[in-house]
Design an enzyme around this catalytic site. Structure first.
Site, short mmCIF file in Angstrom:
data_model
loop_
_atom_site.label_atom_id
_atom_site.label_comp_id
_atom_site.label_asym_id
_atom_site.label_seq_id
_atom_site.Cartn_x
_atom_site.Cartn_y
_atom_site.Cartn_z
N ASN A 1 -4.91 -2.26 2.46
CA ASN A 1 -5.90 -1.20 1.59
C ASN A 1 -6.92 -2.19 1.85
O ASN A 1 -7.37 -3.05 1.17
CB ASN A 1 -5.41 -0.48 0.41
CG ASN A 1 -6.41 0.19 -0.49
OD1 ASN A 1 -7.71 0.47 1.22
ND2 ASN A 1 -6.10 0.68 -1.17
N LYS B 1 -9.53 -1.20 1.56
CA LYS B 1 -11.16 -0.30 0.96
C LYS B 1 -12.39 0.19 1.65
O LYS B 1 -12.58 0.29 2.58
CB LYS B 1 -11.38 -1.01 -0.62
CG LYS B 1 -9.30 -1.20 -0.66
CD LYS B 1 -9.62 -1.99 -3.11
CE LYS B 1 -8.62 -1.67 -3.28
NZ LYS B 1 -8.12 -2.24 -4.59
N HIS C 1 -5.55 7.67 -4.83
CA HIS C 1 -5.25 5.61 -5.41
C HIS C 1 -6.35 5.80 -6.42
O HIS C 1 -6.83 7.12 -6.75
CB HIS C 1 -6.41 4.72 -4.32
CG HIS C 1 -6.42 3.71 -4.60
ND1 HIS C 1 -7.32 2.88 -4.94
CD2 HIS C 1 -5.56 3.06 -4.21
CE1 HIS C 1 -7.21 1.64 -5.36
NE2 HIS C 1 -5.73 1.30 -5.06
N GLU D 1 -8.51 4.60 -7.78
CA GLU D 1 -10.11 4.09 -7.58
C GLU D 1 -10.52 5.69 -7.90
O GLU D 1 -12.26 6.16 -7.59
CB GLU D 1 -10.05 2.81 -6.43
CG GLU D 1 -9.88 1.75 -7.41
CD GLU D 1 -9.98 0.77 -6.24
OE1 GLU D 1 -10.07 1.26 -5.17
OE2 GLU D 1 -8.67 -0.10 -6.65
N GLU E 1 1.37 1.48 -8.71
CA GLU E 1 -0.24 0.32 -9.19
C GLU E 1 -0.89 0.75 -10.46
O GLU E 1 -0.81 1.68 -10.24
CB GLU E 1 -0.44 1.20 -7.77
CG GLU E 1 -0.98 0.23 -6.43
CD GLU E 1 -2.05 0.24 -5.38
OE1 GLU E 1 -1.52 -0.72 -4.45
OE2 GLU E 1 -2.97 1.00 -5.33
N GLY F 1 -6.63 -6.16 -8.69
CA GLY F 1 -7.54 -6.77 -8.31
C GLY F 1 -7.55 -7.43 -9.14
O GLY F 1 -9.02 -8.41 -9.62
N SER G 1 -2.46 -6.61 -7.00
CA SER G 1 -2.62 -8.21 -6.82
C SER G 1 -0.86 -8.62 -6.30
O SER G 1 -0.94 -9.75 -6.34
CB SER G 1 -2.62 -8.97 -7.74
OG SER G 1 -4.21 -8.20 -8.58
P1 13P Z 1 -5.56 -5.47 -4.69
O1 13P Z 1 -4.24 -6.07 -4.15
O2 13P Z 1 -6.62 -6.14 -4.70
O3 13P Z 1 -5.05 -6.62 -6.83
O4 13P Z 1 -5.89 -4.22 -4.71
C1 13P Z 1 -4.95 -2.87 -4.97
C2 13P Z 1 -4.40 -1.58 -4.51
O5 13P Z 1 -5.52 -1.46 -5.43
C3 13P Z 1 -3.95 -1.48 -3.30
O6 13P Z 1 -4.03 -0.12 -2.95
#
Ligand code: 13P
Length: 250
Positions: A9, A11, A94, A96, A166, A172, A212
């Site tokens: 992803n 982002k 997601h 976010e 997740e 992150g 992560s």
């Molecule tokens: P990270 O792998 O950067 O923690 O992000 C996970 C994520 O949000 C994947 O959609």
């Protein structure tokens, strides 16, 4: 048998030039047998990525879609438009997007229906916030989100869904869930699918872990009984680390 999926992803990262360089660098590694390799990229790079990935086994996905096919929705992109580009996957719900763009369980479900309408594979995200985990509400949150996303889907459609578990506190932050904890929650999510449909359907649903995930821990997750790959943010941005993730999922 479920085939593991490593989905990057990206982002809000990468220009067209950077994306094309990435495909060039990972082309060979995308061919790892027994692993599906997907990149979910910003809308602006999707046409170039679809073109560059032709003739490789790399699949391309978007990070969102609108549930209508077209209309007066400034700034939105529909499933019809993604399909027209040759995109095959789409991330839905997601955390976010739930946190910053007011996505709800209801809009997530509408988007899942839109994805099926346009033959896109939905990767639907569920997961708890830190305070929910601390209040021992992880399974309750996953139950509510999982039930909502499957509303109105046939068993045949349900079997094609990809769920990404997740935990929000692990995104992150470098604080990943232990493989055993993630497996426990993912097994629980699978049991919820079995309750809604049946165990045959639940056994077909691919459920990833996200939060992560790095080349150094992917193998621990893959050794678990119910984890079918990973949805990866940060570690999917560099070609070398993405390659190691795909290899580690084998
Ligand atoms: P990270 O792998 O950067 O923690 O992000 C996970 C994520 O949000 C994947 O959609």
């Amino acid at each position: 048998m479920r085939t593991p999926i490593i989905a990057g992803n990206w982002k809000m990262f990468k220009t067209v030039g950077e994306s094309l360089q990435f495909v060039q660098d990972v082309k060979a590694s995308a061919e790892v047998a027994g692993v599906v390799s997907v990149i979910c990229a910003p809308y602006t790079v999707l046409p170039a990525l679809v073109e560059a990935a032709k003739g490789t086994s790399l699949k391309i996905g978007a990070q969102n879609l609108h549930w209508e096919d077209n209309g007066a929705y400034t700034g939105e992109i529909s499933g019809a438009m993604l399909k027209d580009l040759g995109v095959e996957y789409v991330i839905i719900g997601h955390s976010e997007r739930r946190a910053y763009f007011a996505e709800t369980d209801e809009t997530v479900n509408k988007k899942v229906h839109a994805a099926f309408k346009h033959a896109l594979v939905p990767i639907v995200c569920v997961g708890e916030k830190l305070e929910e985990r601390e209040a021992d509400l992880t399974k309750n949150v996953c139950l509510v989100q999982t039930k909502a996303l499957f509303q109105g889907l046939s068993a045949e459609q349900a079997a094609q869904i990809v769920i990404a578990y997740e935990p929000i506190w692990a995104i992150g932050t470098g604080k990943s869930s232990t493989a055993e904890d993630a497996n426990e929650v993912i097994s629980y999510i699978r049991s919820v699918v079995a309750d809604i449909y049946d165990s045959t359907t639940a056994q077909k649903v691919c459920i990833q872990y996200g939060g992560s995930v790095k080349p150094g821990n992917i193998r621990e997750y893959m050794q678990q009984s119910d984890i079918d790959g990973a949805l990866v943010g940060g570690a999917s941005l560099e070609a070398a680390s993405y390659t190691q993730l795909v290899e580690g999922a084998q």
